[in-house]
Motif scaffolding. Sequence first.
Motif, mmCIF file in Angstrom:
data_model
loop_
_atom_site.group_PDB
_atom_site.id
_atom_site.type_symbol
_atom_site.label_atom_id
_atom_site.label_comp_id
_atom_site.label_asym_id
_atom_site.label_seq_id
_atom_site.Cartn_x
_atom_site.Cartn_y
_atom_site.Cartn_z
ATOM 1 N N PHE A 142 6.126 2.371 7.956
ATOM 2 C CA PHE A 142 7.485 2.249 7.436
ATOM 3 C C PHE A 142 8.314 1.349 8.338
ATOM 4 O O PHE A 142 8.419 1.572 9.548
ATOM 5 N N GLY A 156 7.139 -1.697 12.106
ATOM 6 C CA GLY A 156 7.444 -0.286 12.002
ATOM 7 C C GLY A 156 8.199 0.179 13.232
ATOM 8 O O GLY A 156 7.819 1.137 13.907
ATOM 9 N N ASN A 180 3.122 -0.646 0.441
ATOM 10 C CA ASN A 180 3.294 0.746 0.021
ATOM 11 C C ASN A 180 4.580 1.377 0.528
ATOM 12 O O ASN A 180 5.133 2.264 -0.119
ATOM 13 N N HIS A 181 5.086 0.954 1.675
ATOM 14 C CA HIS A 181 6.329 1.559 2.174
ATOM 15 C C HIS A 181 7.495 1.246 1.234
ATOM 16 O O HIS A 181 8.394 2.081 1.067
ATOM 17 N N THR A 208 0.195 3.789 5.696
ATOM 18 C CA THR A 208 1.512 3.200 5.461
ATOM 19 C C THR A 208 2.321 3.128 6.756
ATOM 20 O O THR A 208 2.408 4.099 7.506
ATOM 21 N N THR A 239 13.065 0.570 5.072
ATOM 22 C CA THR A 239 12.520 1.595 4.173
ATOM 23 C C THR A 239 12.611 2.982 4.801
ATOM 24 O O THR A 239 12.890 3.962 4.110
ATOM 25 N N LYS A 240 12.385 3.080 6.102
ATOM 26 C CA LYS A 240 12.476 4.390 6.767
ATOM 27 C C LYS A 240 13.905 4.929 6.701
ATOM 28 O O LYS A 240 14.129 6.104 6.391
ATOM 29 N N HIS A 297 4.806 9.979 0.084
ATOM 30 C CA HIS A 297 4.026 9.352 1.155
ATOM 31 C C HIS A 297 2.704 10.103 1.295
ATOM 32 O O HIS A 297 2.621 11.138 1.973
#
Length: 455
Positions: free
Chosen positions: A358, A406, A322-323, A356, A362-363, A351
């Motif tokens: 990240f 993450g 999902n991220h 999720t 992606t972040k 979001h």
Amino acid sequence: MPQFLSPSRRDSPRGGWTGSSELTDLDRMPWGQATMRQIIDAPLGSGERLLLRLACAALAFLILSQKIAFPMIIEVGFYSTYALVMVLVVRNVGVIDPVRMIGYVAVMTTCVLVTLLSPLHPSFSVNAVVFLVFIHLPFIIVVNVRRTFYLKMIRCLQWIGIIVATFVYLQWLQQFAGMKMLSIEDFVPGGFIFPGFNYIQKIDYFSKYYKPNGFFMMETSNASQLLAITVVVELCLFRRISTLAYLFIAQLATLGGTGMVMTLAALPFVLRYVGIKLVVAGIVVLPLALGMAAYTGVLDNAINRSSEFSKPNTSGNGRFVNHFVVAAKSASVDSDHALFGIGAGNVSPFHTDLTTVFLPLTKLSIEYGIPAALLFTAWMTYCLFTAGVPLIITWPVFMLFNMLGGALLIPVNTYYGLLLSSLFVPNRAVGMIRSGRLRRDCPPRSAVRDRPHSS
């Protein structure tokens, strides 16, 4: 004042505080050929011994204090690791790598500029930008060490893994005895607990048992990931069968999926270290391991987790799928969102799934834009893969930071890479000599031998 790393300093072992100026047979051995007895018996200079104590203390404190934070949003391991790097710099043991520094300046300048000059004029968190700059600053520092020193430091990592594995077994024994599982949250005030992690997890909604977290770790997945690293290291570098079994069974007992992913992904690198006897033993043991995994529920848990990838609001989907979906939607709004992001510390309107996690790529792409994200990823990859550390250590650490943890602003996952794969550079001159590429800036051994030791 920190010094810059010249070619001669990069490729030649140093005397004084970082160790002997003379390489030993152990320093020249290929990775994985030294026995544990040789590593234990190998002598260190007084400066090396002090450096080893500091490095092992920083590594142990980083891992075993990861659940503790002050203030609540910053793990205390951030301060201890920074203190280690500052000591190394002040003592002129740690030096600046010019390429890393140029990359760091380019990355951080890009992140700051896109934040300040974005045509979207977003609000942003100053704390998020400042912490991004400071948490990654130590990656520009390198310390030249002998391979003997590095192997002794990794031996300390194995002891940390054994401690965590022991608590995994203890937590299961407590539950089987009908007792409450030992929890660090019963001993540390709530204001000092690092937030945002599911420290206590049931095996499933209807189960009376909880997944063990090794007491010190932030959640089950963190215990599983640490044990995965130590399992791969033990298999390739030290090959103590009893220790390997102790760590691997504990890893299975955590029921953590990410650690198993790390172990399986490291197998291509493992093959070059193991002999035919270990391969045959592995083939024989594999059915037994699968049977044990099925009996204990580990196999069912892994199958159930893999089926979560396509299911929203599940851990598997939030951690692995999902991220990317959220980042793609954020970038597809328009070119400004793709190039500049929505501002540091902001949450994407896409979001909506609390599960999720990240990852750094992606972040960063959501908050700072795709160019900044790609530049950061390239720089961090360079830092992790150019210190001459074995791939069987670097690859799991790389996976943990970029694919599973993450970890962008979480000190423990970030500084695994710093302490294990970036800061300490085992003697590169050995590789140059073995490959016949001894350069003119690497002095002959007689010159090194006659050079006086620095105080």
